[in-house]
Write a protein that holds these residues in place. Structure first.
Motif, PDB file in Angstrom:
ATOM      1  N   PHE A   1      72.905  54.897  11.825  1.00  0.00           N
ATOM      2  CA  PHE A   1      72.877  53.971  12.958  1.00  0.00           C
ATOM      3  C   PHE A   1      73.389  54.608  14.244  1.00  0.00           C
ATOM      4  N   ILE A   2      72.658  54.360  15.331  1.00  0.00           N
ATOM      5  CA  ILE A   2      73.137  54.618  16.683  1.00  0.00           C
ATOM      6  C   ILE A   2      73.291  53.241  17.310  1.00  0.00           C
ATOM      7  N   THR A   3      74.535  52.815  17.527  1.00  0.00           N
ATOM      8  CA  THR A   3      74.845  51.412  17.808  1.00  0.00           C
ATOM      9  C   THR A   3      75.547  51.233  19.148  1.00  0.00           C
ATOM     10  N   ALA A   4      75.061  50.280  19.932  1.00  0.00           N
ATOM     11  CA  ALA A   4      75.743  49.909  21.177  1.00  0.00           C
ATOM     12  C   ALA A   4      77.053  49.205  20.837  1.00  0.00           C
TER      13      ALA A   4
ATOM     14  N   GLU B   1      74.172  45.941  13.318  1.00  0.00           N
ATOM     15  CA  GLU B   1      74.484  46.958  12.314  1.00  0.00           C
ATOM     16  C   GLU B   1      75.112  46.323  11.065  1.00  0.00           C
ATOM     17  N   LYS B   2      76.006  45.364  11.280  1.00  0.00           N
ATOM     18  CA  LYS B   2      76.658  44.694  10.154  1.00  0.00           C
ATOM     19  C   LYS B   2      75.646  43.959   9.276  1.00  0.00           C
ATOM     20  N   ASP B   3      74.779  43.170   9.915  1.00  0.00           N
ATOM     21  CA  ASP B   3      73.777  42.416   9.152  1.00  0.00           C
ATOM     22  C   ASP B   3      72.802  43.353   8.458  1.00  0.00           C
ATOM     23  N   ALA B   4      72.363  44.397   9.171  1.00  0.00           N
ATOM     24  CA  ALA B   4      71.402  45.332   8.589  1.00  0.00           C
ATOM     25  C   ALA B   4      71.999  46.081   7.396  1.00  0.00           C
ATOM     26  N   THR B   5      73.257  46.487   7.520  1.00  0.00           N
ATOM     27  CA  THR B   5      73.904  47.209   6.424  1.00  0.00           C
ATOM     28  C   THR B   5      73.932  46.371   5.152  1.00  0.00           C
ATOM     29  N   ARG B   6      74.188  45.093   5.302  1.00  0.00           N
ATOM     30  CA  ARG B   6      74.194  44.198   4.145  1.00  0.00           C
ATOM     31  C   ARG B   6      72.850  44.221   3.428  1.00  0.00           C
ATOM     32  N   PHE B   7      71.769  44.046   4.199  1.00  0.00           N
ATOM     33  CA  PHE B   7      70.446  43.962   3.572  1.00  0.00           C
ATOM     34  C   PHE B   7      69.973  45.315   3.043  1.00  0.00           C
ATOM     35  N   ILE B   8      70.333  46.379   3.732  1.00  0.00           N
ATOM     36  CA  ILE B   8      69.989  47.718   3.237  1.00  0.00           C
ATOM     37  C   ILE B   8      70.610  47.943   1.864  1.00  0.00           C
ATOM     38  N   ASN B   9      71.887  47.590   1.722  1.00  0.00           N
ATOM     39  CA  ASN B   9      72.570  47.751   0.440  1.00  0.00           C
ATOM     40  C   ASN B   9      71.972  46.853  -0.631  1.00  0.00           C
ATOM     41  N   GLU B  10      71.680  45.599  -0.272  1.00  0.00           N
ATOM     42  CA  GLU B  10      71.124  44.665  -1.243  1.00  0.00           C
ATOM     43  C   GLU B  10      69.745  45.086  -1.736  1.00  0.00           C
ATOM     44  N   MET B  11      69.015  45.820  -0.901  1.00  0.00           N
ATOM     45  CA  MET B  11      67.657  46.230  -1.256  1.00  0.00           C
ATOM     46  C   MET B  11      67.590  47.625  -1.846  1.00  0.00           C
ATOM     47  N   GLY B  12      68.759  48.185  -2.168  1.00  0.00           N
ATOM     48  CA  GLY B  12      68.787  49.479  -2.848  1.00  0.00           C
ATOM     49  C   GLY B  12      68.845  50.682  -1.935  1.00  0.00           C
ATOM     50  N   GLY B  13      69.027  50.447  -0.626  1.00  0.00           N
ATOM     51  CA  GLY B  13      69.164  51.551   0.304  1.00  0.00           C
ATOM     52  C   GLY B  13      70.621  51.960   0.482  1.00  0.00           C
ATOM     53  N   LYS B  14      70.860  52.871   1.408  1.00  0.00           N
ATOM     54  CA  LYS B  14      72.223  53.360   1.631  1.00  0.00           C
ATOM     55  C   LYS B  14      72.389  53.764   3.089  1.00  0.00           C
ATOM     56  N   VAL B  15      73.526  53.386   3.683  1.00  0.00           N
ATOM     57  CA  VAL B  15      73.848  53.792   5.050  1.00  0.00           C
ATOM     58  C   VAL B  15      74.716  55.050   4.969  1.00  0.00           C
ATOM     59  N   LEU B  16      74.209  56.141   5.536  1.00  0.00           N
ATOM     60  CA  LEU B  16      74.923  57.414   5.464  1.00  0.00           C
ATOM     61  C   LEU B  16      76.002  57.545   6.530  1.00  0.00           C
ATOM     62  N   GLY B  17      75.861  56.783   7.592  1.00  0.00           N
ATOM     63  CA  GLY B  17      76.851  56.867   8.665  1.00  0.00           C
ATOM     64  C   GLY B  17      76.301  56.284   9.948  1.00  0.00           C
ATOM     65  N   GLY B  18      77.027  56.539  11.035  1.00  0.00           N
ATOM     66  CA  GLY B  18      76.586  56.006  12.308  1.00  0.00           C
ATOM     67  C   GLY B  18      77.526  56.412  13.423  1.00  0.00           C
ATOM     68  N   VAL B  19      77.102  56.132  14.644  1.00  0.00           N
ATOM     69  CA  VAL B  19      77.906  56.447  15.814  1.00  0.00           C
ATOM     70  C   VAL B  19      77.711  55.317  16.830  1.00  0.00           C
ATOM     71  N   LYS B  20      78.749  55.010  17.567  1.00  0.00           N
ATOM     72  CA  LYS B  20      78.674  53.953  18.582  1.00  0.00           C
ATOM     73  C   LYS B  20      78.678  54.571  19.976  1.00  0.00           C
ATOM     74  N   HIS B  21      77.947  53.929  20.876  1.00  0.00           N
ATOM     75  CA  HIS B  21      77.868  54.399  22.257  1.00  0.00           C
ATOM     76  C   HIS B  21      78.132  53.249  23.214  1.00  0.00           C
ATOM     77  N   PRO B  22      78.635  53.532  24.413  1.00  0.00           N
ATOM     78  CA  PRO B  22      78.821  52.466  25.407  1.00  0.00           C
ATOM     79  C   PRO B  22      77.458  51.988  25.911  1.00  0.00           C
ATOM     80  N   THR B  23      77.396  50.745  26.367  1.00  0.00           N
ATOM     81  CA  THR B  23      76.146  50.250  26.937  1.00  0.00           C
ATOM     82  C   THR B  23      75.840  50.977  28.242  1.00  0.00           C
TER      83      THR B  23
END
Length: 287
Positions: free
Chosen positions: A171-174, A183-205
């Motif tokens: 994830f590249i997240t504002a 990102e929070k909602d997506a991570t939930r569904f990714i995990n529930e559907m058998g995927g995996k979040v490897l990491g992410g970074v946040k940036h200012p708007t």
């Protein structure tokens, strides 16, 4: 267009019905709808002047009056700043005799206005923000949140992309309410559907240079690079990630505008895309 204004008119009439006479709650000589939007910053292209013009067109289509009073559209630029947005709306309520506030791109500003609207007994019609908390734990009888939210975007996107083989995500997240919630909602569904979040970074708007973020995403070797941001931030992030060869290297880029929603909604039925009542934290709902 007609649906947009019809919702505004319904809100005004609902507000009026809270008192013994309609005229007691509607502003003195007109039904005023304030379009609070971004006219000068990174969200301008996705709402801004377009939202103001759409509201005016809706008045032309709906008709010039409601409750026997003329409809007026006013607008203001919140500059993507919460304090500016709150100050504008406070002035509208105190001195401008505004009956409903609409649009409000930027979830952080929308949440602040949402709270003020409830305190003042006014109406907010939110088509601009996406944070699902607005209709979940923060739900209010004074706010209508429509068009999309982060729950639906995340569910249909994760489902479609994972079915196509996108198992690992980065994830590249504002770093504000919408990006964090997406990102929070997506991570939930990714995990529930058998995927995996490897990491992410946040940036200012309102970030112009995404090179370091794109390189971090590239080095993750994820199947999918997801942009949990909006407006010019999404445009810049996707363009620069493409220039750094992420797509050529086999990574799929997924960004909100919305998240390829019109195509991937085919993967999940509309009635299944949104949060079920049984899962809601909204205290207004009876389960």
């Amino acid at each position: 267009m007609r649906g947009f204004l019809a919702c505004a008119m319904l809100a005004a009439m609902t507000s009026a019905a809270m008192t013994s006479t309609a005229t007691a709650q509607v502003s003195d000589d007109a039904v005023r709808i304030g379009v609070l939007t971004d006219l000068s910053s990174w969200g301008r292209d996705n709402s801004g002047p377009g939202s103001v013009e759409a509201a005016k067109m809706a008045v032309e289509e709906f008709g010039p009056t409601v409750l026997g009073k003329p409809i007026e559209i006013i607008s203001a630029d919140h500059q993507m700043k919460t304090d500016v947005g709150v100050q504008i709306v406070r002035g509208w309520f105190d001195n401008g005799k505004v009956d409903a506030v609409v649009d409000i791109p930027n979830s952080g500003i929308a949440i602040a206005v949402h709270n003020m609207v409830r305190e003042r007994g006014k109406i907010a019609l939110l088509s601009g923000p996406g944070a699902s908390s607005l209709t979940d734990e923060l739900c209010s009888p004074n706010t209508v949140h429509f068009t999309y939210d982060t729950y639906a975007l995340s569910k249909v996107t994760a489902s479609a992309v994972i079915k196509e083989g996108g198992k690992s995500w980065y994830f590249i997240t504002a770093d504000y309410a919408f990006g964090q919630q997406l990102e929070k909602d997506a991570t939930r569904f990714i995990n529930e559907m058998g995927g995996k979040v490897l990491g992410g970074v946040k940036h200012p708007t309102n970030t112009a240079d995404f090179s370091s973020f794109a390189l971090q995403a590239q080095s993750s070797k994820s199947d999918v690079v997801a942009f949990a941001n909006a407006g010019q931030d999404t445009d810049n992030a996707i363009k620069q990630s493409g220039e750094f060869g992420l797509v050529q290297g086999g990574q799929k880029l997924v960004g909100k505008e919305p998240w390829d929603y019109l195509e991937i909604i085919k993967t999940v039925k509309g009635e299944d895309a949104f949060r079920p009542v049984s899962e809601s934290k909204c205290p207004l709902l009876k389960k």
